[in-house]
Design an enzyme around this catalytic site. Sequence first.
Site, PDB file in Angstrom:
ATOM      1  N   LYS A 130       0.864  -1.184   0.000  1.00  0.00           N
ATOM      2  CA  LYS A 130       0.000   0.000   0.000  1.00  0.00           C
ATOM      3  C   LYS A 130       0.900   1.232   0.000  1.00  0.00           C
ATOM      4  O   LYS A 130       2.086   1.148   0.322  1.00  0.00           O
ATOM      5  CB  LYS A 130      -0.916   0.020   1.228  1.00  0.00           C
ATOM      6  CG  LYS A 130      -2.233   0.719   1.019  1.00  0.00           C
ATOM      7  CD  LYS A 130      -3.221  -0.092   0.191  1.00  0.00           C
ATOM      8  CE  LYS A 130      -4.540   0.653   0.030  1.00  0.00           C
ATOM      9  NZ  LYS A 130      -5.549  -0.140  -0.678  1.00  0.00           N
ATOM     10  N   ASP A 170      -6.705   4.378  -4.939  1.00  0.00           N
ATOM     11  CA  ASP A 170      -7.409   4.266  -3.664  1.00  0.00           C
ATOM     12  C   ASP A 170      -8.082   5.622  -3.458  1.00  0.00           C
ATOM     13  O   ASP A 170      -8.325   6.343  -4.430  1.00  0.00           O
ATOM     14  CB  ASP A 170      -6.420   3.916  -2.542  1.00  0.00           C
ATOM     15  CG  ASP A 170      -7.122   3.469  -1.257  1.00  0.00           C
ATOM     16  OD1 ASP A 170      -7.217   4.297  -0.325  1.00  0.00           O
ATOM     17  OD2 ASP A 170      -7.587   2.319  -1.187  1.00  0.00           O
TER      18      ASP A 170
END
Length: 448
Positions: A130, A170
Amino acid sequence: MQQLKNAYLARVYEAVEQRNAGESEFLQAVQEVLHSIEPVIDQHPEFIQNAIIERLVEPERLIQFQIPWTDDQGNMQVNRGFRVQHNSALGPYKGGLRFHPSVNPSVVKFLGFEQTFKNALTGLPMGGGKGGADFDPKGKSEGEVKRFCQSYMTELTRHIGQFTDVPAGDIGVGRREVGYMFGQYKRMQNEFTGVFTGKHPDNSGSLGRKEATGYGLVYIVAELFRSLKNEDLKGKTVTVSGSGNVAIYAIDKATQLGAKVVTASDSAGYVYDENGIDLAVLQQIKEVERGRLTEYAKRVPTAQYHEGSGGVWSIPCDIALPCATQNEIDGDSARALVQNGVIAVAEGSNMSTTPEGVEAFLEGNILYIPGKAANAGGVAVSGLEMSQNSLRLGWSFEEVDEKLQTIMVNIFHTVYDASKACGVPGNFVVGANVAGLLKVSQAMLWQG
């Protein structure tokens, strides 16, 4: 959350807490996983002998860097950028980039940790990662967003690659931002490879990726009702938080399957529409105009706008789908949902519910599916995009959607079967974490 009963796991958590002091989001995610794997840890002494849990809670790599960029007034601005490459046992690191002021090491480490388990549940060969930056795209011009993305990628390019680490979007990172970053990577590396997912379908992206997380969320809820209650979603009342991609396409698919979705929210407040959210109006405001939900209430006479997004959980419903951000359902909100008769809660955002909220759902016998299982549809279709890029071909929307539905149905049964094997059938927190742990740990053991 209660203290860990297993002495080994308690020691692991104590060490994590000391190493990561003050990183509340990461500590919360680790504590939840360690609690939920207690039923199986004693059955696997090889995990202790090979320090599997200690390795799982420590990212393989944490990259932090500065991002200098120039605003429209010619002033130099500096943001912080991050990439956590958490675990690569199952494949290249895979996970999105988040551009939001709240992004910090704790947030990206929690997201990378969760992503490792989530990716394992999809059955696709992807590790967990991430990243992102504390940059806020809201209120920025097109030129400012482009310059920021290019500066971000100037540093990140050296750390990623289609066989190493494949980022995606995201919060705050959509097709526009992915396009700018992919373009910068291509210029710097002089190659056109599948290093990003979430690209535009006309530029080697996958059809169905934009819809995937929201659609997948509803698919897993539909399978839950079909398998455990012998019911479908027709006539069910649904509350949804958020108004980004995940929320919009969860509303879309739930409506297609006969449910009535009555809420949407943004950071300022929420709308309640007793006749059901008008998806076309919502998409026009959020996807085209990039406006606020106050506009929805002005255009739809039956809608009521309320300040404060947390109030969305006071609306009675059969199914609640949190799709905004982490920890958006606290203990009071969870208890309000339980008291108002909610049947199922499934997380479209990552770690949507606080530990107190999760406890309230479990005590109330609510069918609660955590994000690492419920919102895996986005990364699943990202995995399918990686396959299409490697094959140099594209699948139709129908093909991708069918594969997505199959993956989400399989995730449901994998998680439910794991919960049964642990003696807590229907506890999807235990099921998701145990199933993910077993998949990743076996790969780690095999690789030494």
